[in-house]
Design a protein around this motif. Sequence first.
Motif, PDB file in Angstrom:
ATOM      1  N   VAL A 169      12.784 -20.078 -90.930  1.00  0.00           N
ATOM      2  CA  VAL A 169      13.354 -19.645 -89.668  1.00  0.00           C
ATOM      3  C   VAL A 169      14.297 -20.676 -89.122  1.00  0.00           C
ATOM      4  CG1 VAL A 169      12.721 -18.522 -87.506  1.00  0.00           C
ATOM      5  CG2 VAL A 169      11.388 -18.014 -89.531  1.00  0.00           C
ATOM      6  N   LEU A 170      14.141 -21.766 -89.053  1.00  0.00           N
ATOM      7  CA  LEU A 170      14.903 -22.750 -88.133  1.00  0.00           C
ATOM      8  C   LEU A 170      16.063 -23.194 -89.022  1.00  0.00           C
ATOM      9  CD1 LEU A 170      12.161 -25.761 -87.405  1.00  0.00           C
ATOM     10  CD2 LEU A 170      13.173 -24.066 -85.800  1.00  0.00           C
ATOM     11  N   PHE A 171      16.229 -22.945 -90.122  1.00  0.00           N
ATOM     12  CA  PHE A 171      17.372 -23.081 -91.077  1.00  0.00           C
ATOM     13  C   PHE A 171      18.182 -21.987 -90.992  1.00  0.00           C
ATOM     14  CE2 PHE A 171      20.366 -23.763 -94.641  1.00  0.00           C
ATOM     15  CZ  PHE A 171      20.724 -24.538 -94.418  1.00  0.00           C
ATOM     16  N   PHE A 172      17.845 -20.663 -91.612  1.00  0.00           N
ATOM     17  CA  PHE A 172      18.623 -19.564 -91.761  1.00  0.00           C
ATOM     18  C   PHE A 172      18.725 -18.749 -90.462  1.00  0.00           C
ATOM     19  CE2 PHE A 172      17.010 -20.615 -96.159  1.00  0.00           C
ATOM     20  CZ  PHE A 172      18.517 -20.625 -96.935  1.00  0.00           C
ATOM     21  N   VAL A 173      17.782 -18.579 -89.548  1.00  0.00           N
ATOM     22  CA  VAL A 173      17.936 -18.083 -88.419  1.00  0.00           C
ATOM     23  C   VAL A 173      18.536 -18.619 -87.420  1.00  0.00           C
ATOM     24  CG1 VAL A 173      16.545 -16.253 -87.064  1.00  0.00           C
ATOM     25  CG2 VAL A 173      15.910 -16.427 -89.436  1.00  0.00           C
ATOM     26  N   THR A 174      18.062 -19.727 -87.257  1.00  0.00           N
ATOM     27  CA  THR A 174      18.539 -20.613 -85.955  1.00  0.00           C
ATOM     28  C   THR A 174      19.918 -21.262 -86.206  1.00  0.00           C
ATOM     29  OG1 THR A 174      16.137 -20.772 -85.239  1.00  0.00           O
ATOM     30  CG2 THR A 174      17.917 -22.194 -84.114  1.00  0.00           C
ATOM     31  N   LEU A 175      19.608 -22.172 -87.148  1.00  0.00           N
ATOM     32  CA  LEU A 175      20.824 -23.153 -87.601  1.00  0.00           C
ATOM     33  C   LEU A 175      22.191 -22.272 -87.822  1.00  0.00           C
ATOM     34  CD1 LEU A 175      21.705 -25.894 -87.644  1.00  0.00           C
ATOM     35  CD2 LEU A 175      21.177 -26.144 -90.209  1.00  0.00           C
ATOM     36  N   MET A 176      22.157 -21.448 -89.001  1.00  0.00           N
ATOM     37  CA  MET A 176      23.148 -20.849 -89.642  1.00  0.00           C
ATOM     38  C   MET A 176      24.177 -20.115 -88.590  1.00  0.00           C
ATOM     39  SD  MET A 176      23.031 -22.061 -92.429  1.00  0.00           S
ATOM     40  CE  MET A 176      24.649 -21.521 -93.218  1.00  0.00           C
ATOM     41  N   PRO A 177      23.488 -19.272 -87.605  1.00  0.00           N
ATOM     42  CA  PRO A 177      24.407 -18.858 -86.583  1.00  0.00           C
ATOM     43  C   PRO A 177      25.440 -19.722 -85.942  1.00  0.00           C
ATOM     44  CG  PRO A 177      22.457 -17.624 -86.453  1.00  0.00           C
ATOM     45  CD  PRO A 177      21.971 -18.826 -87.427  1.00  0.00           C
ATOM     46  N   LEU A 178      24.564 -20.830 -85.651  1.00  0.00           N
ATOM     47  CA  LEU A 178      25.279 -22.146 -85.052  1.00  0.00           C
ATOM     48  C   LEU A 178      26.395 -22.737 -85.924  1.00  0.00           C
ATOM     49  CD1 LEU A 178      22.644 -24.174 -83.227  1.00  0.00           C
ATOM     50  CD2 LEU A 178      24.180 -22.661 -82.160  1.00  0.00           C
ATOM     51  N   VAL A 179      26.037 -22.701 -87.417  1.00  0.00           N
ATOM     52  CA  VAL A 179      27.312 -23.163 -88.113  1.00  0.00           C
ATOM     53  C   VAL A 179      28.613 -22.224 -88.134  1.00  0.00           C
ATOM     54  CG1 VAL A 179      27.545 -23.435 -90.457  1.00  0.00           C
ATOM     55  CG2 VAL A 179      25.529 -24.238 -89.710  1.00  0.00           C
ATOM     56  N   TYR A 180      28.328 -21.197 -87.996  1.00  0.00           N
ATOM     57  CA  TYR A 180      29.263 -19.910 -87.903  1.00  0.00           C
ATOM     58  C   TYR A 180      30.081 -20.003 -86.719  1.00  0.00           C
ATOM     59  CZ  TYR A 180      28.260 -18.656 -92.715  1.00  0.00           C
ATOM     60  OH  TYR A 180      27.964 -18.527 -94.033  1.00  0.00           O
ATOM     61  N   SER A 181      29.350 -20.217 -85.653  1.00  0.00           N
ATOM     62  CA  SER A 181      30.164 -20.228 -84.386  1.00  0.00           C
ATOM     63  C   SER A 181      30.460 -21.400 -83.360  1.00  0.00           C
ATOM     64  CB  SER A 181      28.848 -19.730 -83.383  1.00  0.00           C
ATOM     65  OG  SER A 181      27.909 -20.386 -83.233  1.00  0.00           O
ATOM     66  N   THR A 182      30.783 -22.535 -84.221  1.00  0.00           N
ATOM     67  CA  THR A 182      31.060 -23.740 -83.711  1.00  0.00           C
ATOM     68  C   THR A 182      31.864 -24.340 -84.631  1.00  0.00           C
ATOM     69  OG1 THR A 182      29.017 -25.064 -84.519  1.00  0.00           O
ATOM     70  CG2 THR A 182      28.875 -24.459 -82.633  1.00  0.00           C
ATOM     71  N   SER A 183      33.102 -25.130 -84.187  1.00  0.00           N
ATOM     72  CA  SER A 183      34.126 -25.830 -84.658  1.00  0.00           C
ATOM     73  C   SER A 183      33.457 -26.761 -85.595  1.00  0.00           C
ATOM     74  CB  SER A 183      35.043 -26.452 -83.845  1.00  0.00           C
ATOM     75  OG  SER A 183      34.489 -27.452 -83.053  1.00  0.00           O
ATOM     76  N   TYR A 184      32.494 -27.324 -85.117  1.00  0.00           N
ATOM     77  CA  TYR A 184      31.819 -28.479 -86.236  1.00  0.00           C
ATOM     78  C   TYR A 184      30.442 -27.999 -86.844  1.00  0.00           C
ATOM     79  CZ  TYR A 184      28.626 -28.184 -81.976  1.00  0.00           C
ATOM     80  OH  TYR A 184      28.084 -27.891 -81.096  1.00  0.00           O
TER      81      TYR A 184
END
Length: 277
Positions: free
Chosen positions: A198-213
């Motif tokens: 949950v932490l990686f795929f559900v929480t982290l991945m949206p941040l990966v796609y929505s931030t420049s870094y």
Amino acid sequence: MEENQSKKGSNVKSFDNGQTLMNLGFYKESDFHYMTVGYKSHTIYVVNQEENKTLGQGLFYSKDDGKTWSPSQLNGLPQTSAGTIAAHPTDENMVGISTPEGIFVSKDNGNTFERFTRKINTTTFVFQEKSITLYFPWLRKLIGPILILVGLYLLGIFKMYWNVTLFKVPERFLKKGKIGSFLMDFGFSLAFCPTMFVLFFVTLMPLVYSTSYGVLLPSIFAVGTSVPVIFFIFILWYLGFNGTLMKKGRQAGSFVQKAAGIMMILIGILDTITYWF
């Protein structure tokens, strides 16, 4: 190649890389400092700062090469300075504006805007013709509720009993020996517990796609989750602690997990209020 550009006193269009220009109006009337056009949609957006014979002040758009213009209502856009304006290359109804409050995107020709990024001063941006970035606003809105669910899980409010089985190791390799030890460690490295999933795929991945870094976040996540475990195992090995400490460690881990759950819920509530209201 088709080009649109704004010159002092006119809005012109070219089909031959600027060798010949076609006047689209406002000759010696307006100087548009903020202007954009969809590469394939051909929708023109202009920010008119001084009233002329055709346009008042504000954001206007045209879908017929400047023959007619319609005003944009700009609902939801903060009253602050604009960094740049960008039209989507294919969607004739989509336009975005960057501000010191972040990027805001409209899907109805600038009549209503929604926050596209978090509150960060943005000077420029561009749309891609085909990109999952169109779903970023919704993905960003989901992060808050997801954090709340993760927090509830860490508190033990609900349980997840499912797991993912990639493959089974033959029993003959599970006996004592170097191969068995290696396969056991290799299996642990591939294992996903529900919390980490949950932490990686559900929480982290949206941040990966929505931030420049975002491209850096998975590596940081990997380091952050592995280094403490390696350090703790090293301490146990170096000091020669027995199972008693491990039992106390599990008790401390339960406390830390519940504290993290409470923190997740508070952050999720704050995030939900920020991006939903």
